[in-house]
Motif scaffolding. Structure first.
Motif, PDB file in Angstrom:
ATOM      1  N   LEU A 189       0.831  -1.205   0.000  1.00 16.65           N
ATOM      2  CA  LEU A 189       0.000   0.000   0.000  1.00 16.65           C
ATOM      3  C   LEU A 189       0.865   1.254   0.000  1.00 16.65           C
ATOM      4  N   ARG A 190       1.945   1.239   0.773  1.00 15.90           N
ATOM      5  CA  ARG A 190       2.829   2.410   0.823  1.00 15.90           C
ATOM      6  C   ARG A 190       3.457   2.694  -0.546  1.00 15.90           C
ATOM      7  N   ARG A 191       3.728   1.642  -1.288  1.00 12.04           N
ATOM      8  CA  ARG A 191       4.386   1.791  -2.584  1.00 12.04           C
ATOM      9  C   ARG A 191       3.396   2.092  -3.711  1.00 12.04           C
ATOM     10  N   SER A 192       2.113   1.825  -3.511  1.00 13.32           N
ATOM     11  CA  SER A 192       1.104   1.920  -4.563  1.00 13.32           C
ATOM     12  C   SER A 192       1.027   3.332  -5.152  1.00 13.32           C
ATOM     13  N   ASP A 193       0.976   3.401  -6.484  1.00 18.96           N
ATOM     14  CA  ASP A 193       0.779   4.682  -7.166  1.00 18.96           C
ATOM     15  C   ASP A 193      -0.698   4.965  -7.421  1.00 18.96           C
ATOM     16  N   ALA A 194      -1.507   3.922  -7.517  1.00 20.98           N
ATOM     17  CA  ALA A 194      -2.964   4.072  -7.651  1.00 20.98           C
ATOM     18  C   ALA A 194      -3.600   2.827  -7.045  1.00 20.98           C
ATOM     19  N   HIS A 195      -4.384   3.026  -6.000  1.00 16.74           N
ATOM     20  CA  HIS A 195      -5.033   1.904  -5.326  1.00 16.74           C
ATOM     21  C   HIS A 195      -6.512   1.911  -5.689  1.00 16.74           C
ATOM     22  N   VAL A 196      -6.977   0.815  -6.284  1.00 17.53           N
ATOM     23  CA  VAL A 196      -8.356   0.735  -6.768  1.00 17.53           C
ATOM     24  C   VAL A 196      -9.207  -0.005  -5.746  1.00 17.53           C
ATOM     25  N   TYR A 197     -10.291   0.655  -5.307  1.00 11.39           N
ATOM     26  CA  TYR A 197     -11.230  -0.002  -4.390  1.00 11.39           C
ATOM     27  C   TYR A 197     -12.641   0.168  -4.938  1.00 11.39           C
ATOM     28  N   LEU A 198     -13.265  -0.952  -5.275  1.00 14.52           N
ATOM     29  CA  LEU A 198     -14.604  -0.969  -5.858  1.00 14.52           C
ATOM     30  C   LEU A 198     -15.503  -1.875  -5.033  1.00 14.52           C
ATOM     31  N   THR A 199     -16.758  -1.488  -4.895  1.00  9.97           N
ATOM     32  CA  THR A 199     -17.702  -2.360  -4.204  1.00  9.97           C
ATOM     33  C   THR A 199     -19.133  -2.041  -4.622  1.00  9.97           C
ATOM     34  N   TYR A 200     -19.946  -3.087  -4.661  1.00 12.32           N
ATOM     35  CA  TYR A 200     -21.399  -2.893  -4.734  1.00 12.32           C
ATOM     36  C   TYR A 200     -21.838  -2.032  -3.535  1.00 12.32           C
ATOM     37  N   PRO A 201     -23.096  -1.551  -3.537  1.00 11.09           N
ATOM     38  CA  PRO A 201     -23.643  -0.940  -2.317  1.00 11.09           C
ATOM     39  C   PRO A 201     -23.790  -2.014  -1.241  1.00 11.09           C
ATOM     40  N   PHE A 202     -22.711  -2.270  -0.540  1.00 10.99           N
ATOM     41  CA  PHE A 202     -22.626  -3.350   0.426  1.00 10.99           C
ATOM     42  C   PHE A 202     -21.646  -2.927   1.508  1.00 10.99           C
ATOM     43  N   VAL A 203     -21.184  -3.848   2.302  1.00 11.52           N
ATOM     44  CA  VAL A 203     -20.307  -3.538   3.430  1.00 11.52           C
ATOM     45  C   VAL A 203     -18.932  -3.120   2.918  1.00 11.52           C
TER      46      VAL A 203
END
Length: 406
Positions: free
Chosen positions: A301-315
């Protein structure tokens, strides 16, 4: 005080509070769960085993509820052993309502208050159901979805106390139920999950995948690689991203087991998407690393240049909180659970979940506009410090327990 925790997968959502209570000293802590290899200082384990699995003869829509009843009975038997065999009566019981484990424990300890974790209330016509048109809702689905709330409804009638971690999750419950549920926003260890400006100068090794200082690293994390977490739409965005950025490397963390949605008709979703995109991906730059150790995960995570986080309308996943605390440049889906954490173009970029081109646009903008990425990283960390501090979370937890126990 005497605490009794219940969760089928030790320690579940209770890792931080367990460590906190042990550090306070003077408490007795017992945890009922199914067998696993987990262990924490100051916590005694008591294992339960359901007598059997739900019957194949049971109606398919009722098997989940039957499984919950079997768990409730097994937990109650274990609690009776603690009470009658060992003389253990807790001052408070804290557990998760999702698997029915707390339903019968009130009969074993009728005078002990129960604080139950309410995670999600299902609806047949909104939130995750019908959100993704790629997966149409079968005619029988609405009835099955309503029955998924059987444990929720039983738990809400136990006259106990509830907690949930986000406003979105609280809003999934009926209005009459919300006063029974406290909003207890979960925190993250801001020291363990912290930025490191020097990480880009070092070589990162993730399960044998080496990322050099000149590489642009795109990261994606999910317990299971599945549509609920946007795996399919992210994969469809990759051909364009990789064509535009020959210096980009992609690391996907997660297993092949489905955690929330339905599995594909054959194989796993990783195999399905690789087959769909055959010939369109440079697989020398797309790395499926499975599950990784926590220290490696934080370094990634510290090294990431772009972190993608996707989710349905859920938890929302814990990884979203950890990414914010680490100061990631986050490209998130424009869905309610993410919008509660990410302000578009302030603490991250919000993109349409269902649009591979939209996701690609967000990732490419994050990689190309260094000033934007730097500002979003800084703001994400600041918001985490202001709203996701572990100390604040634990102080609020202490206050809730004190209010319940009296």
């Amino acid at each position: 005080m005497r605490f009794l925790f219940v969760h089928q997968n030790f320690p579940g959502q209770f890792l931080h509070i367990l460590r906190h209570l042990h550090a306070q000293g003077g408490h007795e802590i017992v945890f009922i769960s199914e067998a696993n290899n987990g262990a924490l200082d100051g916590v005694r384990r008591a294992v339960y085993r359901p007598e059997r699995r739900p019957s194949e003869e049971t109606h398919p829509s009722l098997r989940e509820f039957e499984g919950a009843i079997l768990r409730a009975e097994a937990v109650a038997r274990t609690a009776e052993t603690l009470k009658n065999g060992l003389g253990y009566t807790p001052d408070i019981i804290i557990g998760h309502h999702g698997w029915g484990e707390l339903l019968n424990i009130v009969d074993v300890y009728p005078g002990t208050p129960v604080l139950g974790y309410f995670e999600f209330f299902y609806h047949p016509d909104r939130f995750d159901v019908g959100f993704d048109p790629e997966f149409p809702v079968p005619p029988a689905m609405p009835a099955r979805v309503r029955l998924k709330n059987a444990v929720n409804l039983q738990a809400l009638n136990l006259n106990g106390f509830g907690q949930t971690p986000t406003r979105f999750q609280l809003g999934t419950y009926p209005e009459w139920a919300r006063p029974k549920i406290a909003l207890l926003e979960e925190g993250v260890n801001l020291t363990e999950c912290s930025p490191d400006a020097q990480s880009a100068r070092r070589v990162l090794d993730v399960n044998g995948v080496r990322i050099g200082p000149r590489d642009k690293l795109i990261t994606y994390v999910s317990r299971g690689l599945e549509p609920y977490r946007g795996f399919h739409t992210f994969m469809r965005a990759l051909p364009r991203i990789l064509d535009a950025r020959p210096d980009a490397q992609v690391i996907l963390v997660g297993g092949d087991k489905v955690s929330y949605g339905a599995p594909p008709s054959g194989g796993c979703w990783r195999e399905v998407m690789l087959k769909e995109l055959e010939g369109r991906l440079d697989l020398s730059r797309v790395h499926f690393v499975g599950k990784i150790q926590y220290d490696i995960y934080r370094a990634m995570l510290r090294r990431s240049d772009a972190h993608v986080y996707l989710t349905y309308p859920f938890v929302a996943s814990w990884s979203l909180r950890e990414a914010m605390a680490t100061g990631c440049a986050i490209v998130g889906s424009r869905t309610e659970p993410v919008e509660e954490f990410i302000d578009d173009r302030e603490t991250g970029l919000l993109v349409p979940f269902l649009s591979p081109d939209g996701i690609a646009d967000g990732v490419l903008e994050m990689l190309e506009d260094r000033n934007l990425a730097r500002r979003l990283r800084r703001n994400a960390r600041r918001k985490a410090e202001a709203t996701l501090g572990l100390d604040d979370y634990l102080a609020n937890y202490d206050a809730l327990i004190e209010r319940i126990v009296g």
